[in-house]
Motif scaffolding. Sequence first.
Motif, PDB file in Angstrom:
ATOM      1  N   GLU A 110      15.763 -16.275 108.363  1.00  0.00           N
ATOM      2  CA  GLU A 110      15.369 -16.726 109.736  1.00  0.00           C
ATOM      3  C   GLU A 110      14.979 -18.356 109.472  1.00  0.00           C
ATOM      4  OE1 GLU A 110      12.774 -13.736 111.470  1.00  0.00           O
ATOM      5  OE2 GLU A 110      14.603 -12.875 112.268  1.00  0.00           O
ATOM      6  N   GLY A 159      15.156 -12.583 116.883  1.00  0.00           N
ATOM      7  CA  GLY A 159      14.938 -11.480 116.061  1.00  0.00           C
ATOM      8  C   GLY A 159      16.024 -10.644 115.655  1.00  0.00           C
ATOM      9  N   ARG A 208      17.033  -6.923 122.662  1.00  0.00           N
ATOM     10  CA  ARG A 208      15.982  -7.051 121.792  1.00  0.00           C
ATOM     11  C   ARG A 208      14.605  -7.327 122.551  1.00  0.00           C
ATOM     12  NH1 ARG A 208      19.542 -11.022 117.432  1.00  0.00           N
ATOM     13  NH2 ARG A 208      20.835  -9.067 116.684  1.00  0.00           N
TER      14      ARG A 208
END
Lengths: 315, 315
Positions: B37, B63, B116
């Motif tokens: 990330e 995410g 998500r």
Amino acid sequence: MPQTLPQTSPLGISPDLSLDADFDLNKYLGELKLEVETALDESIAITYPEKIYESMRYSLLAGGKRLRPILCIAACEMLGGDRHAAMPTACAMEMVHTMSLIHDDLPALDNDDYRRGKLTNHKVYGDDIAILAGDALLAYAFEFIATQTKNVPPDRILKAIAHLGHAVAATGLVGGQVVDLECEGKADVDADTLTFIHIHKTAALLESCVICGALLAGANDTDIDRLSVYAKNIGLAFQIIDDILDITATSEQLGKTAGKDLVAQKVTYPSLWGIETSQQKALELVEQAKAQLVGYGKLAIPLMAIADYITTRQS
Amino acid sequence: MPQTLPQTSPLGISPDLSLDADFDLNKYLGELKLEVETALDESIAITYPEKIYESMRYSLLAGGKRLRPILCIAACEMLGGDRHAAMPTACAMEMVHTMSLIHDDLPALDNDDYRRGKLTNHKVYGDDIAILAGDALLAYAFEFIATQTKNVPPDRILKAIAHLGHAVAATGLVGGQVVDLECEGKADVDADTLTFIHIHKTAALLESCVICGALLAGANDTDIDRLSVYAKNIGLAFQIIDDILDITATSEQLGKTAGKDLVAQKVTYPSLWGIETSQQKALELVEQAKAQLVGYGKLAIPLMAIADYITTRQS
């Protein structure tokens, strides 16, 4: 290669095309178009699930001048590279261009029903398949360069792939489309914004065609700098002429709806500067483009002639 | 490398995980997710025209488990490759995956409002920008691999690019999506068609993550064959578990609408075989996957553990 020439040249330096009085641009373009279309036809076979391959082929083989692949091959050959070495990348350029047309024509973007005199992809196959056909063409373009390019060192192929990616992503074609969308319906678009749009939406991919062809032939930094100016200039000139033709040509001549910009009240170079000044600007850009190639002698004749063709074409 | 082991192994051969009793999968996944990330966050800066970069970042940084980049890195490391060498390709995998989600969620395709636990890209930025953000992510993924991969011979990078292109185009992900669309609303979809969809729509990209990571590390043909079986199996198992979770988990657990397949009367593995048999099938696929890696000893522990995780995950 012309290391001693200045990077930019004053207007009006024309190449001595008498270097090859026999060069016949129409013959050159016609023959290369045929070679490219044969390669494109062979690049995608129809297999299960047939619909997606048919949709990809429908737009990829819908005709057009094939100027992008031809520029790629001409640049490669100008630097002594082999035509066959450039052909997969040339085809990939047309795949990417086709992807951008399919997605651009979607109802969510320009909502066009016709392209090159035929129904647009989504009018035939539906919006869902048209989106996926564009995605598939884009991904396949990179696979095609990576797997089909023969007799070229892998580091050169990688550089070409990197350049093409940059020319298509938000740093290139997509960025130009976004600003174009943002300007829709606005009457106060200035020349700088318009130039940003065209440099990205139109010139970036044309430039990538030229640069990738040159990279495959082993271009040095000076070659790349010169060809980059050449390609950006003819890209911009190409767009100016497109905008002029939208006003002056018929739909039949263009194979797409003419007068669209006027109806949409879209700001274009001719709407900012008038037709005559726009034409003059296009001519200047082409002269500057050609000046970059003077030092390459006879080898530059095809790229020189293509630059001239851009301002004289009727469709 | 286990040249003497048979290509496929009978069910039930489990690796001796006591080889490394200290291996903590949650810690491994958590740490790698963080590294990925960070790299994804650094991969795209916001510049003019801001909207497209914001749209790309919105979905790319939304995410998720980051299982695809983690698989890419784990495969590279299993074959002795360096984590940093695989990171750009790992990020590219997530860019491509994100592109497929953005386009899949569009009204012209699945017409999803949430992903998500967040609004889908087109609900925030509009259909036009969502289409272009997907295109930009796809093109940028290839540019990113080509320009950011360090200390890897260029021919290996080219092979990875070719594999990724093949996994995304009509021969992979897009092909799977097309057959999925064709089966919509049909009650007579058989197991073979369902497997075609999942092998292409889900497993192809997961396989490409594993294979590209391995290619960057210099995998030989035997490695590739073994890892290909491993990845296809866990890809299929992943989809079976997804279909089961759609029935058994809540929307809150999933971060997306649960029970969608039932509402859409979509044929899935659990609807064909029942939940229990589907679970058994997923377990078998995972055992066969793990059997491929027995000969790699301790180095295979992360990929072994990820295979197990796929059948035990709750979201």
